[in-house]
Scaffold this active site. Sequence first.
Site, PDB file in Angstrom:
ATOM      1  N   GLY A  84       8.828   2.988  -2.247  1.00 29.64           N
ATOM      2  CA  GLY A  84       9.197   4.138  -1.440  1.00 29.64           C
ATOM      3  C   GLY A  84       8.204   4.482  -0.355  1.00 29.64           C
ATOM      4  NE  ARG A  85       3.242   6.535  -2.761  1.00 33.37           N
ATOM      5  CZ  ARG A  85       1.930   6.364  -2.949  1.00 33.37           C
ATOM      6  NH1 ARG A  85       1.142   6.231  -1.905  1.00 33.37           N
ATOM      7  NH2 ARG A  85       1.419   6.324  -4.153  1.00 33.37           N
ATOM      8  NE  ARG A 175       6.399  -2.525  -8.403  1.00 32.01           N
ATOM      9  CZ  ARG A 175       5.370  -1.706  -8.258  1.00 32.01           C
ATOM     10  NH1 ARG A 175       4.986  -0.954  -9.273  1.00 32.01           N
ATOM     11  NH2 ARG A 175       4.718  -1.632  -7.121  1.00 32.01           N
ATOM     12  CG  ASP A 243       8.300   2.448 -12.277  1.00 34.95           C
ATOM     13  OD1 ASP A 243       8.520   3.044 -13.351  1.00 34.95           O
ATOM     14  OD2 ASP A 243       7.746   2.984 -11.304  1.00 34.95           O
ATOM     15  CG  ASN A 244       3.894   2.724 -12.549  1.00 33.81           C
ATOM     16  OD1 ASN A 244       4.378   2.425 -11.461  1.00 33.81           O
ATOM     17  ND2 ASN A 244       3.748   3.969 -12.936  1.00 33.81           N
ATOM     18  CG  ASP A 253       2.121   0.924  -9.148  1.00 33.01           C
ATOM     19  OD1 ASP A 253       1.725   0.632  -8.016  1.00 33.01           O
ATOM     20  OD2 ASP A 253       3.278   0.736  -9.525  1.00 33.01           O
TER      21      ASP A 253
END
Length: 481
Positions: A84-85, A175, A243-244, A253
């Site tokens: 997202g970034r 991931r 997801d990390n 992350d």
Amino acid sequence: MQFNPRYSSLNAKLYHQQQPKVLLGAKAGHFNVNLANHLHWSEQDQHDWVEICSGQKTFAEFEPLAMVYAGHQFGQWAGQLGDGRGLLIAQILDKNHQTIDLHLKGAGLTPYSRMGDGRAVLRSVIREYLAGHALNSLGIPSSDAVGFTTSTQGVQREKLEPGAMMLRTSDCHIRLGHFEWINQYQPDLLPEFTKKCIEWYYPECLDAEQPILAFATQVIQRTAVMISHWQLVGFAHGVMNTDNLNITGSTLDFGPYGFLERFRPNWINNHSDHHGRYTYQQQPSIGHWNLWMWLNNLVPLCPINIDKEVWKEKLAQCLEHFEPTFLEHYQHGLKQKMGLPTFHKESFECAMAFLHVLKTEQLDYTQSFIRLQNKQYEALKDDCLDRRQFESFLTQYLQLREHHDVEASDKIMQSVNPHYILRNHMAQKAIELAEKNDFSEVERLFNLLTTPFTKQPDLETIADLGPLPDDQPEIMVSCSS
């Protein structure tokens, strides 16, 4: 740089290609020269590092892309997530001929930003930059970063903060959540995606009778080893969502992480973790849970000649490797930290007795091992209210040491017990100065953490060697970044 673009060869449904959105007034924060050299950055690349690390300069050999994935967050299905970034801006070969991802964080809105603004703030960038460097210097596989930049552009969080970007490096950004997204939304892509993951990251598994089972076992074992390393240095990730965690067992992350100071295994270092799901003591069980969730996504890959229920059982058997792998590495590592004979059946019991002392007396985790290493037994005892408990431990400890080559074990202790870890108040001081355009403390901590096992009296400060005094509030870290 030697480019090796791989991810963009996958089905285009797995990513969105776009250019970074540059922040206004980008300027230098810190540059990791040694890492840049290891990645074959040319003199021109290093000269242009601010432009590269702020998204002003990209590469013709690789069109930047944002990955899509999904995940379980705090134990609940969160649906589609994604970069997202951040943008994968290159995949290159390092000096070991290993493919390394270059991932630009804070690069602007993507289709996967959800309610975010696609930006990163200087505070979170500095924390991740120093943490990745710290873990790598401790010998723990982790993402790292070539450099970070700050800017004159503000980013709104709880307050207006300086915007920043960081060029993160990792051996893998795939991931567990990638498999969750594919299985949920594009199941037809799962066989080819899994095949590529094996080819790229576990090619030795291709020769196995069942490559997918061999792959699953390797991912599980590497994750178990990574978490055992976290436990040994007192690192709490803080937000172990599916997801990390990536598929190579390297740390990824950094959000509200923390290194244990006073030994409190149930310390909640993420103030968004209201139930303590991601505390230090929970990390092994959460790792196991995440991998169980991940294995469910490999069920559709059942070969045609195997019954599906048998296949499920075989996948479950892969997970049985997690606990013994974790315990083997954790117990061996803890005995090394203590200078105890690894072969003696009572050594682990003695090590746990020492941890019990640290817990009941609320002693500093890192410095207590250094004191033990330096045979400062009286100093340790003087810090204990229950002196008899410490004396009981010490009697057993010294007896066990008689069964060992003390000189050799002392050398091992020196190689595995760091003098320095990144305490939250150390990072906070660096952040506060950097927000005033003073990056000297970032530079000092970067240098200090480069060789954490070596005493550096000319570089260290008193604040590097212990927790804040009891009358000062603990630094709390949020997920806001």
